[in-house]
Design a protein around this motif. Structure first.
Motif, mmCIF file in Angstrom:
data_model
loop_
_atom_site.group_PDB
_atom_site.id
_atom_site.type_symbol
_atom_site.label_atom_id
_atom_site.label_comp_id
_atom_site.label_asym_id
_atom_site.label_seq_id
_atom_site.Cartn_x
_atom_site.Cartn_y
_atom_site.Cartn_z
ATOM 1 N N HIS A 111 0.814 -1.222 0.000
ATOM 2 C CA HIS A 111 0.000 0.000 0.000
ATOM 3 C C HIS A 111 0.852 1.279 0.000
ATOM 4 O O HIS A 111 0.525 2.245 -0.701
ATOM 5 C CB HIS A 111 -0.902 -0.035 1.246
ATOM 6 C CG HIS A 111 -1.723 1.181 1.447
ATOM 7 N ND1 HIS A 111 -3.003 1.314 0.949
ATOM 8 C CD2 HIS A 111 -1.448 2.347 2.083
ATOM 9 C CE1 HIS A 111 -3.472 2.499 1.278
ATOM 10 N NE2 HIS A 111 -2.559 3.149 1.966
ATOM 11 N N HIS A 115 1.088 4.246 -3.055
ATOM 12 C CA HIS A 115 0.731 5.670 -2.955
ATOM 13 C C HIS A 115 1.529 6.513 -3.952
ATOM 14 O O HIS A 115 1.001 7.432 -4.577
ATOM 15 C CB HIS A 115 1.012 6.194 -1.542
ATOM 16 C CG HIS A 115 -0.219 6.240 -0.673
ATOM 17 N ND1 HIS A 115 -1.295 7.035 -0.966
ATOM 18 C CD2 HIS A 115 -0.538 5.589 0.477
ATOM 19 C CE1 HIS A 115 -2.231 6.883 -0.040
ATOM 20 N NE2 HIS A 115 -1.801 6.001 0.848
ATOM 21 N N ASP A 305 -6.368 7.315 0.274
ATOM 22 C CA ASP A 305 -6.440 5.923 -0.177
ATOM 23 C C ASP A 305 -7.413 5.748 -1.350
ATOM 24 O O ASP A 305 -8.532 6.255 -1.315
ATOM 25 C CB ASP A 305 -6.860 5.036 0.998
ATOM 26 C CG ASP A 305 -5.758 4.970 2.045
ATOM 27 O OD1 ASP A 305 -4.636 5.419 1.747
ATOM 28 O OD2 ASP A 305 -6.027 4.467 3.147
#
Ligand code: KG4
Ligand code: ZN
Length: 347
Positions: A111, A115, A305
């Motif tokens: 994750h 980004h 997110d």
């Protein structure tokens, strides 16, 4: 290559369809902020249940938005971590089932690294001209500075020794009684305040110390608020000035560390900035004023997110033969029994 991305690591459930790593055909994001707001932060069990409720309708929505049939998907990418374990489990299980059902590869994605790819969505220039790059992920969980030699190469140069930058915005907002999430609320108040009015400690002053630190800044704000409450019994009088002064050091620390990294790495050709804090307009302004190397920020929807960044990063991982070789047959999380990358290796 059309990749379906799935994100469920924290309090946003998201599904996206991205072509060739940068062209977003659909991106749907369901934020759970309102659900967690009464608790002043994310409740992991509640988050997991919300993901479970939302994920299937979001896939249908994304397919409909893009006008695509699920058979046209070439691979399924999913956030495998870091994140809340119950929340991750929902996305990973759903993605596994989908990949298995479609007979398509499943690509597990980090994750935090993903980004960074949010900053490149929609960018049309040839990516080879961007590297070596410096990348910043400034979010609620991380304040990471990386040196990158290519889209899948990350070398961590600096991280926070305590709180993350976004986390500090959230905690300071709580101290000031503003609500959650704190970043946008502080930014709004700071816009009308005097950023030089209140003294803030300059964190990690020494240029050669490649790390970030935020807990001292948070404590300084807490002490200031307490002193003022005791002095005038109120404390709300300079709220805008307090927000502006705090924000200046919270962001200034990042710009300072980035500037010293740029001195160490004179061949840097671009700076990629991502994470929730990248949405902050004062941050973008400070970067434009202080940093001479071209900096790329995500569009507002892709700072926080989202699943487009997951699909984007997965595209580059799928081109990386070494990663694919290493991935085949490897149980990439506690729950995995699906040989996800095998289909990519098929002749
Ligand atoms: O990337 P993100 O959505 O989630 C994580 O992976 O952590 O980042 C959320 C964080 C929160 O701490 C939030 O307060 C902060 O980003 N944030 C901001 C702004 N918008 C969101 N911080 C400062 N200024 C903003 N405009
Ligand atoms: Zn994030």
């Amino acid at each position: 290559m059309l990749i379906l991305g799935i994100e469920s690591s924290c309090d946003e459930t998201a599904v996206a369809l991205v072509a060739d790593g940068r062209r977003v055909l659909a991106s749907v994001i369901a934020s759970q902020t309102a659900v967690h707001q009464p608790f002043g932060g994310v409740v992991p069990e509640v988050a997991a249940r919300e993901h479970l409720r939302l994920i299937d309708p979001l896939l249908h929505q994304a397919l409909q938005d893009a006008g695509i049939d699920r058979d046209q998907i070439d691979a399924v990418a999913v956030t495998q971590g870091p994140g809340l374990i119950g929340a991750l489990l929902v996305g990973v299980s759903y993605a596994k089932g989908l990949a298995l059902g479609l007979g398509k590869p499943l690509l597990p994605v980090d994750h935090v690294h993903a980004h960074v790819h949010g900053a490149l969505l929609g960018v049309e220039a040839d990516l080879t001209s961007f590297y070596p790059a410096l990348a910043l992920v400034v979010s609620g969980g991380h304040t990471n500075l990386y040196r990158m030699h290519g889209p899948t190469h990350f070398r961590l140069l600096a991280a926070s020794t305590d709180d993350a930058c976004g986390e500090c915005f959230d905690k300071v907002a709580k101290i000031l009684g503003l609500g959650y999430p704190g970043g946008p609320l502080i930014e709004r108040l700071a816009a009308t305040g005097d950023r030089t009015r209140l003294p803030m400690p300059r964190m990690v002053e020494q240029k050669n110390r490649m790390e970030f630190s935020y807990s001292g800044l948070k404590t300084a704000v807490a002490n200031l608020v307490n002193q003022r409450r005791q002095a005038d019994g109120g404390g709300g009088a300079d709220l805008a000035d307090l927000c502006a002064s705090f924000q200046e050091e919270a962001l200034g620390q990042i710009v300072r560390k980035l500037s010293s990294a740029l001195q160490s790495f004179g061949d840097t050709r671009s700076i990629l900035v991502a994470g929730g804090v990248a949405a902050n307009r004062r941050f973008r302004q400070m970067m434009a004023q202080e940093v001479k190397v071209p900096a790329y920020f995500p569009a507002p929807d892709f700072c926080s997110d989202n699943a487009a960044m997951i699909a984007a990063y997965a595209y580059h991982l799928a081109q990386d033969r070494e990663w694919v070789q290493a991935a085949v047959g490897h149980d990439w999380d506690a729950y995995s029994r699906y040989d996800y990358a095998r289909a990519l290796n098929a002749p």
